[in-house]
Design a protein around this motif. Structure first.
Motif, PDB file in Angstrom:
ATOM      1  N   VAL A   1      34.704  48.293  22.248  1.00  0.00           N
ATOM      2  CA  VAL A   1      35.781  47.512  22.860  1.00  0.00           C
ATOM      3  C   VAL A   1      35.254  46.702  24.034  1.00  0.00           C
ATOM      4  CG1 VAL A   1      37.885  47.697  24.249  1.00  0.00           C
ATOM      5  CG2 VAL A   1      37.703  48.940  22.096  1.00  0.00           C
ATOM      6  N   TYR A   2      34.475  47.347  24.900  1.00  0.00           N
ATOM      7  CA  TYR A   2      33.957  46.643  26.068  1.00  0.00           C
ATOM      8  C   TYR A   2      32.875  45.634  25.701  1.00  0.00           C
ATOM      9  CZ  TYR A   2      36.636  48.915  29.684  1.00  0.00           C
ATOM     10  OH  TYR A   2      37.663  49.310  30.498  1.00  0.00           O
ATOM     11  N   ALA A   3      32.122  45.890  24.635  1.00  0.00           N
ATOM     12  CA  ALA A   3      31.149  44.906  24.171  1.00  0.00           C
ATOM     13  C   ALA A   3      31.862  43.640  23.696  1.00  0.00           C
ATOM     14  CB  ALA A   3      30.304  45.495  23.044  1.00  0.00           C
ATOM     15  N   LEU A   4      32.921  43.824  22.926  1.00  0.00           N
ATOM     16  CA  LEU A   4      33.707  42.676  22.469  1.00  0.00           C
ATOM     17  C   LEU A   4      34.357  41.970  23.649  1.00  0.00           C
ATOM     18  CD1 LEU A   4      34.979  40.982  20.219  1.00  0.00           C
ATOM     19  CD2 LEU A   4      36.795  42.703  20.047  1.00  0.00           C
ATOM     20  N   PHE A   5      34.873  42.750  24.583  1.00  0.00           N
ATOM     21  CA  PHE A   5      35.523  42.172  25.758  1.00  0.00           C
ATOM     22  C   PHE A   5      34.532  41.364  26.587  1.00  0.00           C
ATOM     23  CE2 PHE A   5      37.076  42.680  30.210  1.00  0.00           C
ATOM     24  CZ  PHE A   5      38.237  41.925  30.076  1.00  0.00           C
ATOM     25  N   ALA A   6      33.306  41.892  26.759  1.00  0.00           N
ATOM     26  CA  ALA A   6      32.285  41.163  27.506  1.00  0.00           C
ATOM     27  C   ALA A   6      31.940  39.852  26.821  1.00  0.00           C
ATOM     28  CB  ALA A   6      31.035  42.029  27.663  1.00  0.00           C
ATOM     29  N   GLY A   7      31.875  39.880  25.488  1.00  0.00           N
ATOM     30  CA  GLY A   7      31.603  38.649  24.760  1.00  0.00           C
ATOM     31  C   GLY A   7      32.700  37.615  24.935  1.00  0.00           C
ATOM     32  N   LEU A   8      33.949  38.065  24.915  1.00  0.00           N
ATOM     33  CA  LEU A   8      35.071  37.147  25.112  1.00  0.00           C
ATOM     34  C   LEU A   8      35.073  36.563  26.521  1.00  0.00           C
ATOM     35  CD1 LEU A   8      37.925  39.099  23.260  1.00  0.00           C
ATOM     36  CD2 LEU A   8      36.698  37.075  22.468  1.00  0.00           C
ATOM     37  N   VAL A   9      34.768  37.412  27.513  1.00  0.00           N
ATOM     38  CA  VAL A   9      34.684  36.920  28.891  1.00  0.00           C
ATOM     39  C   VAL A   9      33.572  35.880  29.008  1.00  0.00           C
ATOM     40  CG1 VAL A   9      34.109  37.567  31.262  1.00  0.00           C
ATOM     41  CG2 VAL A   9      35.665  38.997  29.930  1.00  0.00           C
ATOM     42  N   ALA A  10      32.440  36.143  28.356  1.00  0.00           N
ATOM     43  CA  ALA A  10      31.339  35.178  28.386  1.00  0.00           C
ATOM     44  C   ALA A  10      31.742  33.868  27.722  1.00  0.00           C
ATOM     45  CB  ALA A  10      30.113  35.770  27.688  1.00  0.00           C
ATOM     46  N   TRP A  11      32.472  33.961  26.621  1.00  0.00           N
ATOM     47  CA  TRP A  11      32.930  32.754  25.920  1.00  0.00           C
ATOM     48  C   TRP A  11      33.879  31.935  26.792  1.00  0.00           C
ATOM     49  CZ3 TRP A  11      37.900  31.548  23.887  1.00  0.00           C
ATOM     50  CH2 TRP A  11      37.942  30.417  23.067  1.00  0.00           C
ATOM     51  N   LEU A  12      34.812  32.620  27.473  1.00  0.00           N
ATOM     52  CA  LEU A  12      35.722  31.915  28.378  1.00  0.00           C
ATOM     53  C   LEU A  12      34.964  31.308  29.553  1.00  0.00           C
ATOM     54  CD1 LEU A  12      38.712  34.450  28.455  1.00  0.00           C
ATOM     55  CD2 LEU A  12      38.661  32.218  27.333  1.00  0.00           C
ATOM     56  N   ALA A  13      34.005  32.075  30.088  1.00  0.00           N
ATOM     57  CA  ALA A  13      33.216  31.560  31.209  1.00  0.00           C
ATOM     58  C   ALA A  13      32.426  30.327  30.802  1.00  0.00           C
ATOM     59  CB  ALA A  13      32.279  32.647  31.729  1.00  0.00           C
ATOM     60  N   SER A  14      31.897  30.333  29.575  1.00  0.00           N
ATOM     61  CA  SER A  14      31.130  29.176  29.126  1.00  0.00           C
ATOM     62  C   SER A  14      32.005  27.940  29.037  1.00  0.00           C
ATOM     63  CB  SER A  14      30.486  29.458  27.766  1.00  0.00           C
ATOM     64  OG  SER A  14      31.475  29.565  26.748  1.00  0.00           O
ATOM     65  N   GLY A  15      33.291  28.142  28.652  1.00  0.00           N
ATOM     66  CA  GLY A  15      34.207  27.011  28.598  1.00  0.00           C
ATOM     67  C   GLY A  15      34.466  26.427  29.976  1.00  0.00           C
ATOM     68  N   LEU A  16      34.609  27.317  30.966  1.00  0.00           N
ATOM     69  CA  LEU A  16      34.862  26.849  32.331  1.00  0.00           C
ATOM     70  C   LEU A  16      33.629  26.183  32.934  1.00  0.00           C
ATOM     71  CD1 LEU A  16      36.871  29.922  33.705  1.00  0.00           C
ATOM     72  CD2 LEU A  16      37.783  27.686  33.049  1.00  0.00           C
TER      73      LEU A  16
END
Length: 258
Positions: free
Chosen positions: A116-131
């Motif tokens: 769960v946290y691995a997926l969550f970290a990936g999603l946070v990274a994806w959002l951060a890359s957009g910003l």
């Protein structure tokens, strides 16, 4: 039990249980793993209370974070997102001390926390890359995914053991007080661990006393399983470096100077 009491129990269960359980599973938990696992177990020790809106874990609390200011508070808020989501779902179908205080949820978190946290970290990274894409600090989330793919298999046994012991400590400590715990949910049977005259009232002097005893025991146990091994490892490392330097120091001057 209050959150601070659960954290103390979680740390104690990890410090005392990790070396024993790890040996039985054929898993060597070294000094670095003991320190990292201690933090994970402390957080996992308050996970069962995600079914309560005022639980420490759903408020983003990280044990010891007060010393690190706003970065630690921000990290706590980020880490609390998955438990907060699960907690809202749990509260919608059950009350406090429902299914989250059971062996079923303990096993679900034990085997599911890291993915769960691995997926969550990936999603946070994806959002951060957009910003960051609109700035010179462009960020590639693929770096995070690659790091996780290469490193998570090595972390998984340690994380699973820490979550298991931390979660188990909460169920055990809650079973010492006035409200029974549904260990075998969805079965209706609930358990106490103490006879009625000895059950501990939440927020009472009895809980304060138990917490102090647990903390004292934690200090003693942690010295043997964490502090001492870390010290010995550093000492051996320093000794190894010193012995490696000795020949160069006693051989005398180089040939050109003789």
């Amino acid at each position: 039990m209050l959150g601070k009491t659960h954290v103390a129990f979680g740390a104690l269960f990890w410090a005392g249980g990790a070396p024993l359980v790890g040996d039985q599973l054929g898993m060597s938990v070294g000094p670095t793993g003991m320190i990292g696992g201690l933090a994970i177990a402390a957080v996992a020790s308050v996970l069962p209370d995600i079914d309560h809106p005022n639980a420490l874990v759903t408020k983003g609390y990280i044990p010891g974070s007060g010393a690190f200011g706003w970065p630690a508070r921000l990290l706590g808020q980020i880490i609390s997102v998955p438990p907060r989501i699960v907690g809202m779902l749990a509260r919608s179908v059950m009350g406090h001390r429902g299914g989250t205080h059971s062996i079923v949820f303990m096993l679900l978190w034990t085997f599911g926390a890291l993915p769960v946290y691995a997926l969550f970290a990936g999603l946070v990274a994806w959002l951060a890359s957009g910003l960051l894409s609109v700035t010179p600090l462009g960020f590639d989330p693929g770096v995070v995914w690659e790091w996780e793919k290469e490193n998570l298999p090595a972390f998984m046994p340690l994380v699973m053991l820490a979550v298991f012991l931390g979660y188990l400590s909460h169920l055990v400590s809650d079973s010492l007080n006035q409200v029974p715990v549904p260990w075998f949910w969805p079965a209706k049977k609930k358990l106490f661990f103490l006879p009625k005259p000895f059950r501990i009232q939440v927020s009472s002097p009895g809980e304060w006393l138990v917490r102090m005893l647990v903390v004292l025991l934690l200090i003693v146990v942690a010295f043997g399983t964490i502090v001492r091994p870390v010290y010995e490892g550093l000492r051996d490392e320093a000794s190894g470096r010193t012995s490696a330097d000795v020949p160069a120091l006693v051989q005398g001057p180089p040939p050109a100077l003789r």
